[in-house]
Each structure stands twice: as C-alpha cells, then as structure tokens.
Design a protein around this motif. Sequence first.
Motif, PDB file in Angstrom:
ATOM      1  N   UNK A  72      17.305  15.715  42.906  1.00 24.75           N
ATOM      2  CA  UNK A  72      17.139  17.095  42.448  1.00 24.75           C
ATOM      3  C   UNK A  72      18.248  17.509  41.499  1.00 24.75           C
ATOM      4  N   UNK A  73      19.463  17.093  41.815  1.00 23.67           N
ATOM      5  CA  UNK A  73      20.610  17.393  40.948  1.00 23.67           C
ATOM      6  C   UNK A  73      20.464  16.723  39.593  1.00 23.67           C
ATOM      7  N   UNK A  74      20.020  15.480  39.587  1.00 27.06           N
ATOM      8  CA  UNK A  74      19.830  14.749  38.332  1.00 27.06           C
ATOM      9  C   UNK A  74      18.780  15.419  37.453  1.00 27.06           C
ATOM     10  N   UNK A  75      17.686  15.862  38.040  1.00 25.06           N
ATOM     11  CA  UNK A  75      16.647  16.543  37.267  1.00 25.06           C
ATOM     12  C   UNK A  75      17.153  17.861  36.701  1.00 25.06           C
ATOM     13  N   UNK A  76      17.991  18.543  37.467  1.00 24.19           N
ATOM     14  CA  UNK A  76      18.575  19.797  36.984  1.00 24.19           C
ATOM     15  C   UNK A  76      19.491  19.539  35.786  1.00 24.19           C
ATOM     16  N   UNK A  77      20.243  18.458  35.845  1.00 24.42           N
ATOM     17  CA  UNK A  77      21.117  18.085  34.726  1.00 24.42           C
ATOM     18  C   UNK A  77      20.284  17.768  33.489  1.00 24.42           C
ATOM     19  N   UNK A  78      19.190  17.026  33.653  1.00 27.83           N
ATOM     20  CA  UNK A  78      18.326  16.682  32.517  1.00 27.83           C
ATOM     21  C   UNK A  78      17.763  17.947  31.867  1.00 27.83           C
ATOM     22  N   UNK A  79      17.358  18.899  32.682  1.00 29.45           N
ATOM     23  CA  UNK A  79      16.813  20.167  32.185  1.00 29.45           C
ATOM     24  C   UNK A  79      17.870  20.928  31.385  1.00 29.45           C
ATOM     25  N   UNK A  80      19.061  21.009  31.928  1.00 30.59           N
ATOM     26  CA  UNK A  80      20.164  21.698  31.262  1.00 30.59           C
ATOM     27  C   UNK A  80      20.561  20.979  29.978  1.00 30.59           C
ATOM     28  N   UNK A  81      20.543  19.650  30.007  1.00 29.59           N
ATOM     29  CA  UNK A  81      20.915  18.872  28.822  1.00 29.59           C
ATOM     30  C   UNK A  81      19.961  19.168  27.659  1.00 29.59           C
ATOM     31  N   UNK A  82      18.698  19.299  27.935  1.00 24.43           N
ATOM     32  CA  UNK A  82      17.742  19.634  26.883  1.00 24.43           C
ATOM     33  C   UNK A  82      18.055  20.977  26.244  1.00 24.43           C
ATOM     34  N   UNK A  83      18.405  21.954  27.063  1.00 26.08           N
ATOM     35  CA  UNK A  83      18.787  23.279  26.528  1.00 26.08           C
ATOM     36  C   UNK A  83      20.048  23.178  25.679  1.00 26.08           C
ATOM     37  N   UNK A  84      21.009  22.393  26.169  1.00 31.85           N
ATOM     38  CA  UNK A  84      22.265  22.191  25.452  1.00 31.85           C
ATOM     39  C   UNK A  84      22.002  21.546  24.093  1.00 31.85           C
ATOM     40  N   UNK A  85      21.163  20.535  24.065  1.00 27.02           N
ATOM     41  CA  UNK A  85      20.841  19.864  22.812  1.00 27.02           C
ATOM     42  C   UNK A  85      20.147  20.812  21.846  1.00 27.02           C
TER      43      UNK A  85
END
Length: 109
Positions: A72-85
């Motif tokens: 769950x934490x990894x998926x949250x990071x992926x979601x945030x990374x897309x916003x950051x990019x």
Amino acid sequence: LRWREEGVALSLVALAPCCQHQSTLGTYLGRETQWWATAGLGEDDFALLTTKMNWKSPLLAHGKPRLLYDVGSLFEVAHTYGRLQWLREQGLCATVLRYTEETVTNKNT
C-alpha cells in the motif's frame, strides 16, 4: 495552467495530498506525464493502484501482514511520484517533503 497564460510568476506552491484512493485516472494529473506513458498503465491498473493504497490505512495497519502495508505504501509513492513529475514537466521545481511524523498520521507523510 492559467498562471502561465497570465504571466504570473509563482514563488511557492504547497500541496498536502489526501484521499488519493478516491482519485480516478480522469482526474489524476500524473496520467499526462512521461513517467505514466512509459509505465504503460491503463484505467484498470490505476483503479487497482488506488484501491490497494488503502492497505496503508492507519485503521487497518494493526493485525495486517506487514507485506500488505508495504505494498500500500509503495502504491501511494507511485501515485505521488506521478503528481511530482507533472509539476516538474510544467517547469516547476518540485519536491516531496514529510510534514508530520508517521505516528501522527501515516497517510500524509
């Protein structure tokens, strides 16, 4: 990007994302990034990603296998990374900061 059209210079923008698990691919800014295109993920993949982010829920953390919490934490990071990019691709200098300790809330760190 109205600020660009109007010639406004941004000096600082602060975002505190929440409720990521409720986002849809249609409202997710990260879907327009090179990172998302390279990942080759579709609408079904995004729905799975957002659903599994709930595995990091503080209400469910106790008694749950650590692996599920970590996924769950990894998926949250992926979601945030897309916003950051997305922010970076708009020409903004963007970074992710922890603004509270995980003992306060593990959903917004």
